[in-house]
Design an enzyme around this catalytic site. Sequence first.
Site, PDB file in Angstrom:
ATOM      1  N   LYS A   1      -1.454 -17.347  27.063  1.00 15.44           N
ATOM      2  CA  LYS A   1      -2.762 -17.083  26.426  1.00 15.44           C
ATOM      3  C   LYS A   1      -2.564 -16.324  25.110  1.00 15.44           C
ATOM      4  CE  LYS A   1      -4.351 -14.798  30.027  1.00 15.44           C
ATOM      5  NZ  LYS A   1      -3.137 -14.832  30.893  1.00 15.44           N
TER       6      LYS A   1
ATOM      7  N   ARG B   1       0.305  -9.074  40.182  1.00 19.99           N
ATOM      8  CA  ARG B   1      -0.602  -9.664  39.176  1.00 19.99           C
ATOM      9  C   ARG B   1      -0.913 -11.116  39.522  1.00 19.99           C
ATOM     10  NH1 ARG B   1       2.703  -8.727  33.979  1.00 19.99           N
ATOM     11  NH2 ARG B   1       1.040  -9.856  32.909  1.00 19.99           N
TER      12      ARG B   1
ATOM     13  N   ARG C   1       7.086  -4.968  28.499  1.00 18.59           N
ATOM     14  CA  ARG C   1       5.847  -4.344  28.991  1.00 18.59           C
ATOM     15  C   ARG C   1       6.061  -3.693  30.352  1.00 18.59           C
ATOM     16  NH1 ARG C   1       0.910  -8.497  28.125  1.00 18.59           N
ATOM     17  NH2 ARG C   1       0.559  -7.923  30.300  1.00 18.59           N
TER      18      ARG C   1
ATOM     19  N   ARG D   1     -12.412 -12.208  33.949  1.00 22.26           N
ATOM     20  CA  ARG D   1     -11.342 -12.300  34.954  1.00 22.26           C
ATOM     21  C   ARG D   1     -11.897 -12.240  36.364  1.00 22.26           C
ATOM     22  NH1 ARG D   1      -6.758 -10.326  31.760  1.00 22.26           N
ATOM     23  NH2 ARG D   1      -4.894 -10.436  33.016  1.00 22.26           N
TER      24      ARG D   1
ATOM     25  N   ARG E   1       9.968 -11.911  28.661  1.00 16.74           N
ATOM     26  CA  ARG E   1       9.084 -11.625  27.514  1.00 16.74           C
ATOM     27  C   ARG E   1       9.528 -10.357  26.774  1.00 16.74           C
ATOM     28  NH1 ARG E   1       2.780 -11.417  28.292  1.00 16.74           N
ATOM     29  NH2 ARG E   1       3.327 -10.005  29.987  1.00 16.74           N
TER      30      ARG E   1
HETATM   31  P1  AP5 Z   1       2.187 -14.817  26.795  1.00 20.89           P
HETATM   32  O1  AP5 Z   1       1.600 -15.604  25.668  1.00 20.89           O
HETATM   33  O2  AP5 Z   1       2.452 -13.362  26.575  1.00 20.89           O
HETATM   34  O3  AP5 Z   1       1.315 -15.034  28.127  1.00 20.89           O
HETATM   35  P2  AP5 Z   1      -0.099 -14.428  28.531  1.00 20.89           P
HETATM   36  O4  AP5 Z   1      -0.825 -15.501  29.264  1.00 20.89           O
HETATM   37  O5  AP5 Z   1      -0.791 -13.840  27.330  1.00 20.89           O
HETATM   38  O6  AP5 Z   1       0.405 -13.313  29.525  1.00 20.89           O
HETATM   39  P3  AP5 Z   1      -0.122 -11.840  29.827  1.00 20.89           P
HETATM   40  O7  AP5 Z   1       0.922 -11.232  30.722  1.00 20.89           O
HETATM   41  O8  AP5 Z   1      -0.449 -11.096  28.569  1.00 20.89           O
HETATM   42  O9  AP5 Z   1      -1.408 -12.124  30.604  1.00 20.89           O
HETATM   43  P4  AP5 Z   1      -2.104 -11.234  31.620  1.00 20.89           P
HETATM   44  O10 AP5 Z   1      -3.366 -11.965  31.760  1.00 20.89           O
HETATM   45  O11 AP5 Z   1      -1.383 -10.959  32.876  1.00 20.89           O
HETATM   46  O12 AP5 Z   1      -2.091  -9.788  30.918  1.00 20.89           O
HETATM   47  P5  AP5 Z   1      -3.153  -9.026  30.011  1.00 20.89           P
HETATM   48  O13 AP5 Z   1      -2.406  -8.393  28.915  1.00 20.89           O
HETATM   49  O14 AP5 Z   1      -4.311  -9.883  29.688  1.00 20.89           O
HETATM   50  O15 AP5 Z   1       3.540 -15.571  27.234  1.00 20.89           O
HETATM   51  C1  AP5 Z   1       4.382 -15.023  28.227  1.00 20.89           C
HETATM   52  C2  AP5 Z   1       5.870 -15.294  27.862  1.00 20.89           C
HETATM   53  O16 AP5 Z   1       6.104 -16.702  27.933  1.00 20.89           O
HETATM   54  C3  AP5 Z   1       6.251 -14.884  26.427  1.00 20.89           C
HETATM   55  O17 AP5 Z   1       7.556 -14.375  26.429  1.00 20.89           O
HETATM   56  C4  AP5 Z   1       6.160 -16.193  25.616  1.00 20.89           C
HETATM   57  O18 AP5 Z   1       7.080 -16.190  24.517  1.00 20.89           O
HETATM   58  C5  AP5 Z   1       6.521 -17.229  26.659  1.00 20.89           C
HETATM   59  N1  AP5 Z   1       5.789 -18.490  26.499  1.00 20.89           N
HETATM   60  C6  AP5 Z   1       4.472 -18.656  26.168  1.00 20.89           C
HETATM   61  N2  AP5 Z   1       4.146 -19.961  26.165  1.00 20.89           N
HETATM   62  C7  AP5 Z   1       5.275 -20.633  26.551  1.00 20.89           C
HETATM   63  C8  AP5 Z   1       5.579 -22.017  26.754  1.00 20.89           C
HETATM   64  N3  AP5 Z   1       4.634 -22.958  26.573  1.00 20.89           N
HETATM   65  N4  AP5 Z   1       6.839 -22.342  27.152  1.00 20.89           N
HETATM   66  C9  AP5 Z   1       7.796 -21.391  27.333  1.00 20.89           C
HETATM   67  N5  AP5 Z   1       7.562 -20.060  27.138  1.00 20.89           N
HETATM   68  C10 AP5 Z   1       6.316 -19.700  26.751  1.00 20.89           C
HETATM   69  O19 AP5 Z   1      -3.690  -7.907  31.040  1.00 20.89           O
HETATM   70  C11 AP5 Z   1      -2.879  -6.845  31.472  1.00 20.89           C
HETATM   71  C12 AP5 Z   1      -3.643  -6.012  32.505  1.00 20.89           C
HETATM   72  O20 AP5 Z   1      -4.832  -5.449  31.917  1.00 20.89           O
HETATM   73  C13 AP5 Z   1      -4.157  -6.779  33.725  1.00 20.89           C
HETATM   74  O21 AP5 Z   1      -3.147  -6.907  34.712  1.00 20.89           O
HETATM   75  C14 AP5 Z   1      -5.322  -5.879  34.179  1.00 20.89           C
HETATM   76  O22 AP5 Z   1      -4.869  -4.745  34.870  1.00 20.89           O
HETATM   77  C15 AP5 Z   1      -5.906  -5.409  32.859  1.00 20.89           C
HETATM   78  N6  AP5 Z   1      -6.989  -6.304  32.375  1.00 20.89           N
HETATM   79  C16 AP5 Z   1      -6.935  -7.108  31.276  1.00 20.89           C
HETATM   80  N7  AP5 Z   1      -8.085  -7.781  31.154  1.00 20.89           N
HETATM   81  C17 AP5 Z   1      -8.889  -7.391  32.178  1.00 20.89           C
HETATM   82  C18 AP5 Z   1     -10.197  -7.749  32.588  1.00 20.89           C
HETATM   83  N8  AP5 Z   1     -10.928  -8.668  31.927  1.00 20.89           N
HETATM   84  N9  AP5 Z   1     -10.694  -7.177  33.721  1.00 20.89           N
HETATM   85  C19 AP5 Z   1      -9.979  -6.252  34.408  1.00 20.89           C
HETATM   86  N10 AP5 Z   1      -8.731  -5.871  34.071  1.00 20.89           N
HETATM   87  C20 AP5 Z   1      -8.186  -6.434  32.963  1.00 20.89           C
END
Ligand code: AP5
Length: 224
Positions: free
Chosen positions: A16, A174, A163, A91, A130
């Site tokens: 994402k 997660r 991270r 979410r 990552r």
């Molecule tokens: P990346 O692009 O970083 O993936 P992502 O989907 O953005 O992963 P996140 O870990 O950021 O998502 P998340 O939803 O768990 O965390 P968030 O920060 O939102 O890609 C991942 C890796 O793969 C990278 O190394 C990249 O280079 C590689 N890659 C990407 N695409 C690829 C491909 N096609 N092929 C190969 N490699 C690839 O949330 C963190 C925390 O915040 C949550 O756990 C929760 O506690 C809290 N939180 C956030 N939002 C909310 C909400 N709305 N409500 C409640 N709590 C929330």
Amino acid sequence: MSELNLILLGPPGSGKGTQGERLQEDFHLPYYATGDILRAAVSEGTELGTTAKQHMDEGGLVPDDVIIGVIGERVESPEAADGFILDGFPRTIGQAEALGEEMEKLNRSLTAVVLIDTDDEEVIRRLGGRRTCAKNGHIFHVEFDPPKNEDVCDVCGARLIIRDDDKPEVIAKRLDTYHSQTEPLVAYYEEKGILKRVDGSQSPDDVGDRIRALLATLRLEEEL
Ligand code: AP5
């Protein structure tokens, strides 16, 4: 397209953030990633950050009432008048309903919810490798998208970090949280007719091309 109000949906590590960065460059729209917003609040030591930290470290979700206000004020801000890209919100069904009410209040609607469909095994491989720029947030992967110099950002030369929530035991939690609380949104938005699936197992460029193609199709449909 008159307005592009887009949600990026998918499990942790589905890409994402990677695709959000590209879409932001393509469309010049504000990009709201709740994970980034919460991590910034944690490092600034704000009240939001203090509330969020424990949930994030445990791989759970920050309570709906905390996060809904954070996104509500951004969606109704003047900078988002022509559209926005949401990553990581909603979410839960509660968050989706709150966003729906907010859009109705503003007399606007969601254009599409793009699901980056990725299985658990791939998620684990991606999050395990990552690396994120400590300064500008650019995302790398040690195997799939390595920086030119180990642990140094190609874009700005800052240090790359792992991270806190990319530890194996937190990744497992997660994923559980995603399947139990976020995955029901797939059916929720499918029912509303705005869910678009993209195969997340393809390369970042291919996933990006697919998303651009489906947005172009939506634009054509709107013009008909
Ligand atoms: P990346 O692009 O970083 O993936 P992502 O989907 O953005 O992963 P996140 O870990 O950021 O998502 P998340 O939803 O768990 O965390 P968030 O920060 O939102 O890609 C991942 C890796 O793969 C990278 O190394 C990249 O280079 C590689 N890659 C990407 N695409 C690829 C491909 N096609 N092929 C190969 N490699 C690839 O949330 C963190 C925390 O915040 C949550 O756990 C929760 O506690 C809290 N939180 C956030 N939002 C909310 C909400 N709305 N409500 C409640 N709590 C929330």
